[in-house]
Design an enzyme around this catalytic site. Structure first.
Site, short mmCIF file in Angstrom:
data_model
loop_
_atom_site.label_atom_id
_atom_site.label_comp_id
_atom_site.label_asym_id
_atom_site.label_seq_id
_atom_site.Cartn_x
_atom_site.Cartn_y
_atom_site.Cartn_z
N GLU A 1 4.48 6.05 -3.91
CA GLU A 1 3.79 5.47 -5.07
C GLU A 1 2.62 6.32 -5.52
O GLU A 1 2.38 6.50 -6.71
CB GLU A 1 3.31 4.05 -4.73
CG GLU A 1 2.77 3.26 -5.93
CD GLU A 1 1.27 3.38 -6.14
OE1 GLU A 1 0.76 2.80 -7.12
OE2 GLU A 1 0.58 4.06 -5.33
N GLU A 2 1.89 6.86 -4.55
CA GLU A 2 0.65 7.57 -4.87
C GLU A 2 0.87 8.88 -5.60
O GLU A 2 -0.08 9.45 -6.15
CB GLU A 2 -0.15 7.82 -3.59
CG GLU A 2 -0.62 6.56 -2.86
CD GLU A 2 -1.67 5.78 -3.62
OE1 GLU A 2 -2.02 6.18 -4.75
OE2 GLU A 2 -2.15 4.77 -3.08
#
Length: 343
Positions: free
Chosen positions: A201-202
């Protein structure tokens, strides 16, 4: 807070984006007895299905990401220092002098020119990442290469503290969301539900979109840890959300315009059931909703986030009550959405 030891295990596990193995193993051990079906996708997402008492009107997917921000080793100098780049959004100002763990095992310190050697404006400016290195105590490139390889990840030093109703740890973004999902899986469900623990996600919300492609949900709830700006030096109007105010409900960010029906119903459920919650009063950033909501024909999506001070740094802070209230509100909203009652 119930089961706080699980939150400690989640936060102290190391899982920089693209290398979430330790976190995934921990979560699988927790949820395999709770789920009717568990799959690990080729990219590394966990997709768990739990049957409820009824079949849903809308197929619902809950999602929290396993990865954390960190560093990746890009080169090793002749003197044995490790050059690196950031993985995810990290301010250079939080890096100098920070203890880190390379490859989950090798301790190191991020080094820069000592303050005693800085001159003029150098003292006032954060050191650019390109000028920083990780010192693992090696005296040469060969000695460093015996412990570390180019491409190895590094994380902030794992730790966890709890006092005064607050928890402090690295990676509360988004191990708090993973904790919420696991706790929800422990309870009986009114409707069949998919639980996704996503990867990467990051660095661009990559895992969640592929998971949504597999699940093909009609609706999704993203559980996240989000920026709380109720700290010294920030005006209340700019705080975004605050600790103790309950889960933050997003109406928009830089990647998603959230379902207005879900957004309003979440806030209404909080009021109806005396669960503190708050609108997130900024449209900055993004999370897994950004890739989920545009999967296939589109997915109605809402985000409920645990407010966290100091995220994307070595020591985030969250309220135990906020985490518990996120569990309570999500349980109610799950039934509303899956039952077709939320719009």
């Amino acid at each position: 807070m119930k089961n706080i030891e699980l939150l400690k295990k989640l936060c102290t596990a190391v899982g920089v984006s693209g290398e979430e193995d330790a976190v995934r193993a921990l979560i699988l051990k927790e949820i395999e007895p709770l789920a009717d079906r568990v799959e690990v996708t080729p990219l590394g997402n966990i997709v768990a299905f739990k049957q409820g008492e009824k079949r849903p009107v809308k197929k619902l997917m809950l999602c929290a990401h396993m990865d954390e921000v960190g560093l990746v080793v890009t080169n090793i100098t002749e003197d044995g220092f490790l050059k690196f780049e950031t993985v995810g959004g990290i301010r250079p100002a939080v890096l100098s002098g920070r203890a880190v763990c390379v490859n989950g095992a090798v301790p190191g310190v991020i080094c820069a020119k000592p303050i005693h050697l800085l001159k003029g404006e150098e003292r006032e400016k954060p050191v650019p990442v390109a000028q920083l290195s990780i010192d693992i105590g090696a005296k040469s490139r060969a000695e460093a290469e015996a412990a570390v390889q180019i491409g190895d990840n590094a994380s902030f030093l794992p730790f966890f503290e709890s006092s005064h109703g607050m928890v402090r740890a690295k990676s509360l973004d988004d191990r708090a969301g993973c904790f919420v999902l696991i706790e929800l899986m422990r309870a009986p469900l009114e409707f069949d539900t998919y639980f996704v623990f996503s990867v990467q996600e990051e660095i661009g919300m990559r895992g969640a979109g592929t998971a949504a492609y597999v699940v093909e949900p009609d609706a999704a709830i993203v559980l996240e840890g989000t920026t709380a700006g109720d700290v010294a030096g920030v005006a209340p109007v700019d705080a975004v959300c605050k600790l103790g105010g309950g889960p933050a409900v997003s109406f928009m960010d830089k990647r998603t315009i959230f379902s207005r029906a879900f957004f309003r119903r979440a806030l209404a459920l909080g009021a109806e059931h005396a669960i503190p919650c708050q609108p997130k009063t900024a449209s900055a950033g993004g999370n897994d909703a950004g890739s989920i909501h545009v999967t296939k024909a589109g997915v109605q999506t809402v985000t409920l986030a645990v407010p966290c001070r100091y995220i994307h740094g070595p020591a985030a802070m969250a309220s135990e009550d906020d985490i518990e209230n996120t569990i309570r509100l999500t349980a109610l909203l799950m039934a509303e959405i899956a039952g077709g009652r939320a719009g």
